[in-house]
Design an enzyme around this catalytic site. Structure first.
Site, PDB file in Angstrom:
ATOM      1  N   LEU A 135       0.835  -1.207   0.000  1.00 21.84           N
ATOM      2  CA  LEU A 135       0.000   0.000   0.000  1.00 21.84           C
ATOM      3  C   LEU A 135       0.869   1.256   0.000  1.00 21.84           C
ATOM      4  CD1 LEU A 135      -2.799   1.431   0.385  1.00 21.84           C
ATOM      5  CD2 LEU A 135      -2.412   1.251   2.852  1.00 21.84           C
ATOM      6  N   SER A 142       1.420   8.326   5.002  1.00 21.55           N
ATOM      7  CA  SER A 142       0.234   8.709   5.770  1.00 21.55           C
ATOM      8  C   SER A 142      -0.987   8.993   4.908  1.00 21.55           C
ATOM      9  CB  SER A 142       0.544   9.945   6.636  1.00 21.55           C
ATOM     10  OG  SER A 142       1.393   9.585   7.701  1.00 21.55           O
ATOM     11  N   TRP A 166       8.532   0.208   2.192  1.00 17.45           N
ATOM     12  CA  TRP A 166       8.296  -0.312   3.545  1.00 17.45           C
ATOM     13  C   TRP A 166       7.349  -1.513   3.529  1.00 17.45           C
ATOM     14  CZ3 TRP A 166      11.981   0.849   6.434  1.00 17.45           C
ATOM     15  CH2 TRP A 166      12.554   2.118   6.420  1.00 17.45           C
ATOM     16  N   ASN A 252      -7.255  -1.772   9.716  1.00 15.79           N
ATOM     17  CA  ASN A 252      -7.968  -1.909  10.996  1.00 15.79           C
ATOM     18  C   ASN A 252      -7.563  -3.194  11.706  1.00 15.79           C
ATOM     19  OD1 ASN A 252      -9.424   0.444  10.573  1.00 15.79           O
ATOM     20  ND2 ASN A 252     -11.226  -0.606   9.750  1.00 15.79           N
ATOM     21  N   ALA A 254      -4.765  -4.996  11.306  1.00 15.72           N
ATOM     22  CA  ALA A 254      -3.368  -4.984  11.758  1.00 15.72           C
ATOM     23  C   ALA A 254      -3.191  -4.042  12.947  1.00 15.72           C
ATOM     24  CB  ALA A 254      -2.462  -4.587  10.613  1.00 15.72           C
ATOM     25  N   ARG A 255      -3.864  -2.893  12.905  1.00 17.17           N
ATOM     26  CA  ARG A 255      -3.770  -1.953  14.033  1.00 17.17           C
ATOM     27  C   ARG A 255      -4.316  -2.596  15.308  1.00 17.17           C
ATOM     28  NH1 ARG A 255      -6.080   3.268  10.584  1.00 17.17           N
ATOM     29  NH2 ARG A 255      -4.098   3.803   9.569  1.00 17.17           N
ATOM     30  N   GLN A 291      12.623   4.271  46.820  1.00 15.81           N
ATOM     31  CA  GLN A 291      11.260   4.746  46.503  1.00 15.81           C
ATOM     32  C   GLN A 291      11.149   5.208  45.049  1.00 15.81           C
ATOM     33  OE1 GLN A 291      10.079   7.631  49.445  1.00 15.81           O
ATOM     34  NE2 GLN A 291       9.879   6.096  51.046  1.00 15.81           N
ATOM     35  N   GLU A 375       1.352   1.630  10.244  1.00 15.81           N
ATOM     36  CA  GLU A 375      -0.084   1.447  10.546  1.00 15.81           C
ATOM     37  C   GLU A 375      -0.702   2.706  11.143  1.00 15.81           C
ATOM     38  OE1 GLU A 375      -1.510  -1.041   9.460  1.00 15.81           O
ATOM     39  OE2 GLU A 375       0.042  -2.556   9.230  1.00 15.81           O
ATOM     40  N   THR A 377       0.780   6.832  12.108  1.00 20.20           N
ATOM     41  CA  THR A 377       1.630   7.447  13.129  1.00 20.20           C
ATOM     42  C   THR A 377       0.780   7.924  14.309  1.00 20.20           C
ATOM     43  OG1 THR A 377       1.333   9.607  12.119  1.00 20.20           O
ATOM     44  CG2 THR A 377       3.207   8.309  11.327  1.00 20.20           C
TER      45      THR A 377
HETATM   46  P1  TGC Z   1     -10.667   9.310   3.067  1.00 20.95           P
HETATM   47  O1  TGC Z   1      -9.843   9.412   1.828  1.00 20.95           O
HETATM   48  O2  TGC Z   1     -11.648  10.391   3.320  1.00 20.95           O
HETATM   49  O3  TGC Z   1     -11.481   7.952   3.139  1.00 20.95           O
HETATM   50  C1  TGC Z   1     -11.357   7.069   2.159  1.00 20.95           C
HETATM   51  C2  TGC Z   1     -12.377   5.982   2.409  1.00 20.95           C
HETATM   52  O4  TGC Z   1     -11.844   5.104   3.396  1.00 20.95           O
HETATM   53  C3  TGC Z   1     -12.794   5.002   4.475  1.00 20.95           C
HETATM   54  N1  TGC Z   1     -12.030   4.841   5.693  1.00 20.95           N
HETATM   55  C4  TGC Z   1     -12.000   3.683   6.373  1.00 20.95           C
HETATM   56  N2  TGC Z   1     -12.621   2.527   6.176  1.00 20.95           N
HETATM   57  C5  TGC Z   1     -12.381   1.537   7.032  1.00 20.95           C
HETATM   58  N3  TGC Z   1     -11.558   1.667   8.072  1.00 20.95           N
HETATM   59  C6  TGC Z   1     -10.912   2.821   8.318  1.00 20.95           C
HETATM   60  N4  TGC Z   1     -10.068   2.914   9.344  1.00 20.95           N
HETATM   61  C7  TGC Z   1     -11.116   3.896   7.440  1.00 20.95           C
HETATM   62  N5  TGC Z   1     -10.630   5.155   7.356  1.00 20.95           N
HETATM   63  C8  TGC Z   1     -11.191   5.712   6.283  1.00 20.95           C
HETATM   64  C9  TGC Z   1     -13.572   6.288   4.416  1.00 20.95           C
HETATM   65  O5  TGC Z   1     -14.813   6.125   5.056  1.00 20.95           O
HETATM   66  C10 TGC Z   1     -13.723   6.467   2.928  1.00 20.95           C
HETATM   67  O6  TGC Z   1     -14.699   5.533   2.471  1.00 20.95           O
HETATM   68  P2  TGC Z   1     -15.613   5.897   1.226  1.00 20.95           P
HETATM   69  O7  TGC Z   1     -16.442   4.678   1.005  1.00 20.95           O
HETATM   70  O8  TGC Z   1     -16.407   7.090   1.647  1.00 20.95           O
HETATM   71  O9  TGC Z   1     -14.682   6.190   0.088  1.00 20.95           O
HETATM   72  O10 TGC Z   1      -9.684   9.125   4.159  1.00 20.95           O
HETATM   73  P3  TGC Z   1      -9.918   9.565   5.619  1.00 20.95           P
HETATM   74  O11 TGC Z   1      -9.937  11.075   5.665  1.00 20.95           O
HETATM   75  O12 TGC Z   1     -11.084   8.866   6.233  1.00 20.95           O
HETATM   76  O13 TGC Z   1      -8.584   9.021   6.236  1.00 20.95           O
HETATM   77  C11 TGC Z   1      -7.479   9.832   6.288  1.00 20.95           C
HETATM   78  C12 TGC Z   1      -6.451   9.092   7.126  1.00 20.95           C
HETATM   79  C13 TGC Z   1      -5.271  10.010   7.330  1.00 20.95           C
HETATM   80  C14 TGC Z   1      -7.049   8.695   8.467  1.00 20.95           C
HETATM   81  C15 TGC Z   1      -6.021   7.829   6.387  1.00 20.95           C
HETATM   82  O14 TGC Z   1      -5.496   8.212   5.157  1.00 20.95           O
HETATM   83  C16 TGC Z   1      -5.025   7.032   7.159  1.00 20.95           C
HETATM   84  O15 TGC Z   1      -5.365   6.201   8.005  1.00 20.95           O
HETATM   85  N6  TGC Z   1      -3.704   7.237   6.883  1.00 20.95           N
HETATM   86  C17 TGC Z   1      -2.664   6.439   7.467  1.00 20.95           C
HETATM   87  C18 TGC Z   1      -2.360   5.324   6.533  1.00 20.95           C
HETATM   88  C19 TGC Z   1      -1.482   4.312   7.171  1.00 20.95           C
HETATM   89  O16 TGC Z   1      -1.718   3.860   8.271  1.00 20.95           O
HETATM   90  N7  TGC Z   1      -0.457   3.883   6.439  1.00 20.95           N
HETATM   91  C20 TGC Z   1       0.499   2.963   6.926  1.00 20.95           C
HETATM   92  C21 TGC Z   1       0.226   1.606   6.372  1.00 20.95           C
HETATM   93  S1  TGC Z   1       1.364   0.476   7.022  1.00 20.95           S
HETATM   94  C22 TGC Z   1       1.858  -0.308   5.670  1.00 20.95           C
HETATM   95  O17 TGC Z   1       1.404  -0.147   4.602  1.00 20.95           O
HETATM   96  C23 TGC Z   1       2.895  -1.280   5.891  1.00 20.95           C
HETATM   97  S2  TGC Z   1       2.170  -2.650   6.535  1.00 20.95           S
HETATM   98  C24 TGC Z   1       3.345  -3.337   7.478  1.00 20.95           C
HETATM   99  C25 TGC Z   1       4.342  -4.050   6.632  1.00 20.95           C
HETATM  100  O18 TGC Z   1       4.140  -4.263   5.443  1.00 20.95           O
HETATM  101  O19 TGC Z   1       5.373  -4.421   7.225  1.00 20.95           O
END
Ligand code: TGC
Length: 395
Positions: A135, A142, A166, A252, A254-255, A291, A375, A377
């Site tokens: 991803l 982020s 990553w 969700n 993994a978190r 202490q 997952e 920050t």
């Molecule tokens: P937004 O663009 O407005 O929403 C997009 C769509 O996603 C839905 N949504 C969720 N659905 C399920 N669970 C969640 N936790 C969701 N969060 C958002 C949202 O409802 C919308 O759906 P739809 O149907 O209306 O299109 O995005 P947002 O404003 O809700 O979210 C922004 C933000 C910053 C929270 C989000 O972009 C985010 O969580 N960013 C952080 C991403 C992250 O955690 N990246 C790290 C991934 S770790 C990795 O890839 C490595 S894995 C480990 C490894 O490989 O070793």
């Protein structure tokens, strides 16, 4: 360890079913017998001990919370307890179980066709096949909405171009769940959405290169992935995921595992500090008779117990299908932040020896820096919680 069992102080067992306690004990035994004896060597040598994958599979830990297709069908709390025990040994091994089970297998289980599930899940549950989850992109993790990796139509098939960074296990993986933005009017509304693709890693144009120079998660593998003209059949697409809610649905999972896992690392740090505090004398008495040291130990115990109780509450919500993303953010933010603080406090009690690998504390602290970042920050989770509180998005 010779230290008292920290969880016995609070009688967590009383809140668990016999089956959950059994999963926890088996995960603890695996961690102590198979991971702990080699983890310092592997961390130092930046070695991922691949042969443990089949053992984790045979013990039922891979995709253990999924049902059918050779998966154990355990509950969310049992899965969390396994994450806790594995991360008490090393975050790298909990990360492996998360990437395989919570990300790659979950993506296939949630969004895959019956054929995709039959092809991959049973082999992934045994560890015969390894998955990864692509991803995050090099320009920043982020904001997955800024994704530039594309999937375009070529006849019935697909061509993927882009880059990911990553990506855990990518250089070992047999299959990658790759998220890409499609441009295909034939798919109607979903024609410009982010979609998921199952990419066998032997496909020409898929290259995974392990990232070197890591001072954290040294016993596990994270990679840069290049996708150059990767050609896939029509049925490579995951039919059930459309838009970013697809990959976020897997994040969700993994978190959720991290909420428990980080408390395992924290418990391990507390155990090390406790052992030292009761075993070493300074100024003519055990360090733990001071202490100030007792205050540190008490505060560490509070946060471990509160963190585990929060994880348990969230796990019970998850088992009822009632866990929300904002609640997951509360848990992930709290567990990792407190685990890092506990690691730092433990290091201070261990004094100079705390910076050596005679104790697991610096390794946990270094690993937790990664866990704090991947997952989502701390800041992302603060903003998710802030949005839930105010109704206002500050992204
Ligand atoms: P937004 O663009 O407005 O929403 C997009 C769509 O996603 C839905 N949504 C969720 N659905 C399920 N669970 C969640 N936790 C969701 N969060 C958002 C949202 O409802 C919308 O759906 P739809 O149907 O209306 O299109 O995005 P947002 O404003 O809700 O979210 C922004 C933000 C910053 C929270 C989000 O972009 C985010 O969580 N960013 C952080 C991403 C992250 O955690 N990246 C790290 C991934 S770790 C990795 O890839 C490595 S894995 C480990 C490894 O490989 O070793």
């Amino acid at each position: 360890t010779t230290a008292p069992r920290i969880d016995a102080v609070f009688d967590l067992d009383a809140l668990l079913t016999p089956e959950e306690r059994d999963w926890q004990q088996r995960a603890r035994a695996f961690a102590q017998e198979r991971i702990l004896p080699v983890i310092e060597e592997d961390f130092e040598n930046a070695h991922f001990r691949r042969e443990l994958i089949a053992e984790l599979g045979a013990a039922g830990f891979l995709g253990m919370h999924l049902t059918g297709y050779g998966c154990a069908g355990a509950g969310a709390v049992a899965y969390g307890l396994a994450c806790l025990e594995l991360e008490a040994a090393d975050s790298g091994w909990r990360t492996f179980v998360s990437v395989q089970g919570s990300l790659a297998m979950s993506a296939i289980a949630k969004y895959g066709s019956e054929e995709q599930k039959q092809t991959w899940l049973p082999r992934m549950a045994t560890g015969d096949a390894v998955g990864c989850f692509a991803l995050t992109e090099p320009q920043g993790g982020s904001d997955p909405a800024a994704m530039t990796t594309t999937a375009r139509r070529d006849g019935d098939g697909w061509v993927i171009d882009g880059a990911k960074r990553w990506i855990g296990l990518a250089s070992l993986a047999d299959v990658a769940v790759v998220w890409a933005r499609v441009d295909d009017p034939a798919l109607g509304e979903g024609g410009r959405a982010v979609r998921g693709f199952l990419v066998p890693t032997a496909t020409p144009g898929f290259t995974a290169t392990p990232i070197t120079g890591k001072l954290s998660m040294r016993a596990s593998v994270q990679c840069d992935v290049a996708l150059d003209d990767v050609r896939l059949p029509a049925d490579a697409i995951l039919p059930g995921a459309e838009g970013l809610s697809g990959p976020f649905g897997c994040l969700n999972e993994a978190r959720y595992g991290i909420i428990w896992g980080a408390m395992g690392a924290a418990r391990s740090c507390l155990e090390a500090a406790l052992e030292r505090a009761t075993g070493r004398e300074v100024f003519g008495k055990p360090i733990g008779a001071n202490q100030l040291t007792q205050a540190k130990l008490a505060d560490m115990l509070l946060e471990v117990e509160k963190g585990i109780l929060l994880a348990l509450h969230l796990g019970r919500l998850k088992e009822r299908g009632a866990l929300t993303p904002a609640q997951i953010s509360v848990g992930k933010l709290n567990s990792v932040r407190e685990a890092l603080e506990i690691a730092h406090q433990a290091r201070s009690i261990l004094a100079g020896d705390g910076i050596t690998n005679a104790y697991p504390v610096m390794r946990h602290a270094a690993n937790l820096e990664s866990v704090r970042t991947y997952e989502g920050t701390d800041e992302i989770h603060q903003l998710v919680i802030g949005r839930a509180l105010t109704g206002l998005s500050a992204f």
